[in-house]
Design a protein around this motif. Sequence first.
Motif, PDB file in Angstrom:
ATOM      1  N   GLY A  80     -13.326   6.603   4.194  1.00  0.00           N
ATOM      2  CA  GLY A  80     -13.640   7.447   5.349  1.00  0.00           C
ATOM      3  C   GLY A  80     -14.441   6.705   6.409  1.00  0.00           C
ATOM      4  N   ILE A  81     -15.398   5.891   5.969  1.00  0.00           N
ATOM      5  CA  ILE A  81     -16.235   5.143   6.918  1.00  0.00           C
ATOM      6  C   ILE A  81     -15.369   4.137   7.684  1.00  0.00           C
ATOM      7  N   VAL A  82     -14.461   3.477   6.961  1.00  0.00           N
ATOM      8  CA  VAL A  82     -13.550   2.515   7.604  1.00  0.00           C
ATOM      9  C   VAL A  82     -12.676   3.245   8.626  1.00  0.00           C
ATOM     10  N   LEU A 121     -13.098   2.069  17.351  1.00  0.00           N
ATOM     11  CA  LEU A 121     -12.597   0.857  18.021  1.00  0.00           C
ATOM     12  C   LEU A 121     -11.463   1.179  18.980  1.00  0.00           C
ATOM     13  N   LEU A 122     -10.674   2.204  18.649  1.00  0.00           N
ATOM     14  CA  LEU A 122      -9.570   2.596  19.528  1.00  0.00           C
ATOM     15  C   LEU A 122     -10.049   3.373  20.751  1.00  0.00           C
ATOM     16  N   GLU A 123     -11.158   4.090  20.570  1.00  0.00           N
ATOM     17  CA  GLU A 123     -11.635   4.981  21.644  1.00  0.00           C
ATOM     18  C   GLU A 123     -12.315   4.241  22.787  1.00  0.00           C
ATOM     19  N   THR A 124     -12.730   2.998  22.539  1.00  0.00           N
ATOM     20  CA  THR A 124     -13.494   2.284  23.563  1.00  0.00           C
ATOM     21  C   THR A 124     -13.131   0.796  23.575  1.00  0.00           C
ATOM     22  N   PHE A 180     -21.858  -1.788   7.627  1.00  0.00           N
ATOM     23  CA  PHE A 180     -23.325  -1.753   7.506  1.00  0.00           C
ATOM     24  C   PHE A 180     -23.943  -3.101   7.880  1.00  0.00           C
ATOM     25  N   ASP A 181     -23.283  -4.199   7.476  1.00  0.00           N
ATOM     26  CA  ASP A 181     -23.791  -5.537   7.831  1.00  0.00           C
ATOM     27  C   ASP A 181     -23.842  -5.714   9.348  1.00  0.00           C
ATOM     28  N   MET A 182     -22.749  -5.306  10.032  1.00  0.00           N
ATOM     29  CA  MET A 182     -22.690  -5.441  11.498  1.00  0.00           C
ATOM     30  C   MET A 182     -23.723  -4.526  12.174  1.00  0.00           C
ATOM     31  N   ALA A 183     -23.902  -3.332  11.609  1.00  0.00           N
ATOM     32  CA  ALA A 183     -24.891  -2.395  12.176  1.00  0.00           C
ATOM     33  C   ALA A 183     -26.286  -3.002  12.086  1.00  0.00           C
ATOM     34  N   ARG A 184     -26.538  -3.666  10.947  1.00  0.00           N
ATOM     35  CA  ARG A 184     -27.839  -4.308  10.749  1.00  0.00           C
ATOM     36  C   ARG A 184     -28.065  -5.389  11.801  1.00  0.00           C
ATOM     37  N   GLU A 185     -26.978  -6.038  12.209  1.00  0.00           N
ATOM     38  CA  GLU A 185     -27.086  -7.101  13.230  1.00  0.00           C
ATOM     39  C   GLU A 185     -27.104  -6.544  14.644  1.00  0.00           C
ATOM     40  N   GLY A 186     -27.055  -5.214  14.770  1.00  0.00           N
ATOM     41  CA  GLY A 186     -27.160  -4.605  16.096  1.00  0.00           C
ATOM     42  C   GLY A 186     -25.834  -4.360  16.791  1.00  0.00           C
ATOM     43  N   ILE A 216     -20.894  -0.563  18.012  1.00  0.00           N
ATOM     44  CA  ILE A 216     -19.904   0.346  17.405  1.00  0.00           C
ATOM     45  C   ILE A 216     -20.241   0.591  15.942  1.00  0.00           C
ATOM     46  N   ALA A 217     -20.580  -0.474  15.227  1.00  0.00           N
ATOM     47  CA  ALA A 217     -20.936  -0.322  13.810  1.00  0.00           C
ATOM     48  C   ALA A 217     -22.154   0.594  13.660  1.00  0.00           C
ATOM     49  N   SER A 218     -23.126   0.446  14.563  1.00  0.00           N
ATOM     50  CA  SER A 218     -24.328   1.292  14.512  1.00  0.00           C
ATOM     51  C   SER A 218     -23.983   2.753  14.779  1.00  0.00           C
ATOM     52  N   ALA A 219     -23.059   2.978  15.728  1.00  0.00           N
ATOM     53  CA  ALA A 219     -22.648   4.352  16.048  1.00  0.00           C
ATOM     54  C   ALA A 219     -21.922   4.992  14.865  1.00  0.00           C
ATOM     55  N   VAL A 220     -21.110   4.185  14.173  1.00  0.00           N
ATOM     56  CA  VAL A 220     -20.386   4.695  12.997  1.00  0.00           C
ATOM     57  C   VAL A 220     -21.377   5.038  11.887  1.00  0.00           C
ATOM     58  N   ARG A 221     -22.339   4.145  11.674  1.00  0.00           N
ATOM     59  CA  ARG A 221     -23.365   4.409  10.648  1.00  0.00           C
ATOM     60  C   ARG A 221     -24.118   5.702  10.967  1.00  0.00           C
ATOM     61  N   ASP A 222     -24.405   5.916  12.260  1.00  0.00           N
ATOM     62  CA  ASP A 222     -25.136   7.112  12.659  1.00  0.00           C
ATOM     63  C   ASP A 222     -24.299   8.375  12.431  1.00  0.00           C
ATOM     64  N   LYS A 223     -22.998   8.277  12.727  1.00  0.00           N
ATOM     65  CA  LYS A 223     -22.100   9.419  12.537  1.00  0.00           C
ATOM     66  C   LYS A 223     -22.012   9.775  11.051  1.00  0.00           C
ATOM     67  N   LEU A 224     -21.884   8.750  10.222  1.00  0.00           N
ATOM     68  CA  LEU A 224     -21.837   8.947   8.770  1.00  0.00           C
ATOM     69  C   LEU A 224     -23.132   9.622   8.303  1.00  0.00           C
ATOM     70  N   ALA A 225     -24.269   9.132   8.810  1.00  0.00           N
ATOM     71  CA  ALA A 225     -25.573   9.684   8.417  1.00  0.00           C
ATOM     72  C   ALA A 225     -25.678  11.155   8.816  1.00  0.00           C
ATOM     73  N   LEU A 226     -25.142  11.486   9.996  1.00  0.00           N
ATOM     74  CA  LEU A 226     -25.141  12.876  10.456  1.00  0.00           C
ATOM     75  C   LEU A 226     -24.348  13.755   9.490  1.00  0.00           C
ATOM     76  N   TYR A 227     -23.133  13.331   9.151  1.00  0.00           N
ATOM     77  CA  TYR A 227     -22.281  14.133   8.262  1.00  0.00           C
ATOM     78  C   TYR A 227     -22.903  14.290   6.877  1.00  0.00           C
ATOM     79  N   LEU A 228     -23.434  13.181   6.364  1.00  0.00           N
ATOM     80  CA  LEU A 228     -24.003  13.201   5.020  1.00  0.00           C
ATOM     81  C   LEU A 228     -25.317  13.984   4.993  1.00  0.00           C
ATOM     82  N   GLY A 229     -26.117  13.805   6.030  1.00  0.00           N
ATOM     83  CA  GLY A 229     -27.392  14.530   6.132  1.00  0.00           C
ATOM     84  C   GLY A 229     -27.176  16.027   6.236  1.00  0.00           C
ATOM     85  N   LEU A 230     -26.148  16.422   6.999  1.00  0.00           N
ATOM     86  CA  LEU A 230     -25.805  17.838   7.158  1.00  0.00           C
ATOM     87  C   LEU A 230     -25.344  18.436   5.822  1.00  0.00           C
TER      88      LEU A 230
END
Length: 319
Positions: free
Chosen positions: A192-194, A201-204, A223-229, A232-246
């Motif tokens: 799902g995360i992939v 990546l398609l949207e922008t 997650f590795d790319m998000a850690r490096e700043g 897009i990877a950071s935005a995906v991690r945030d979206k995942l966190a939102l869904y999982l947190g909810l």
Amino acid sequence: MEKWLVGVDLGGTTTKLAFISYYGEIIHKWEIPTDISDQGKNITTNIAKTIDAKLDELGQLKNKILGIGMGAPGPVNSSTGAIYEAINLGWKDYPLQQLLEVETSLPAVIENDANLAALGEMWKGAGNGAKDLVCITLGTGVGGGVIANGQIVTGISGAAGEIGHITILTEGGAKCNCGKTGCLETLASATGIVRLANEALLETDEPSKLRDFNGSFTSKDIFDMAREGDKIASAVRDKLALYLGLAAANVANVLNPEIIVIGGGVSRAGSELLDPVQSYFKEFSFTRVRESTHMAIATLGNDAGVIGAAWLAKNAFGE
């Protein structure tokens, strides 16, 4: 003579097995490929053969074993040990406990695999003995196990704790194996995360190192790319966190567990995953729940299932 317990964790590709002491220590563990040919009819035979071979190798007789606990994917009829349905194995109303007992000549007890991971974490892992615990496993799918007052909550048809099938997106959303759309499993599993990243990546046209993978990146890479700043990877991690947190907040608002344990392959991201999930959890949970329920990353890794299975066998067949 101190007896051993056998823990079996049946997965779609491999089956993990372990001989475990009465007190929950792993004595010996190994795995075999899961043979899903012919609607999985060789699975119990293969488990019986490998247990015999391993006892032989360790110079032990079968009377060393107290019983077998086994986890299987899908809802389980806890009174008969039959599997209602395991889609990836081709099983429907499959008498797993009966077949396993016949093949191994040992008493067996069967439970859903995510429930056993929860029991394992309760007994020997992050749960630290907590009697009210929810375990969410993020792997190829999303599993859930609920323990209330020290007991697994199974529900009327063995389907309690199906946290992966909480609907998060009421419109749109990818189709899940279960036939619904918008399930947490389609958003927070490794696949799902992939998918979320590929959509982003398609949207922008935003530059991202994920584009260099030509579509063959994993959830770990994200997650590795998000850690490096990487944006897009950071935005995906945030979206995942939102869904999982909810989802976690909704579950906790109903159950108010002492601890929610996040396990499975995706949980290896550690605090990179847990910190943003916790902040959304706090946003969506009821005040009393937020103050009393905490979250942690599972500590047993791939051993949670076999340890939980051994706990089940100990409870069923021990003194």
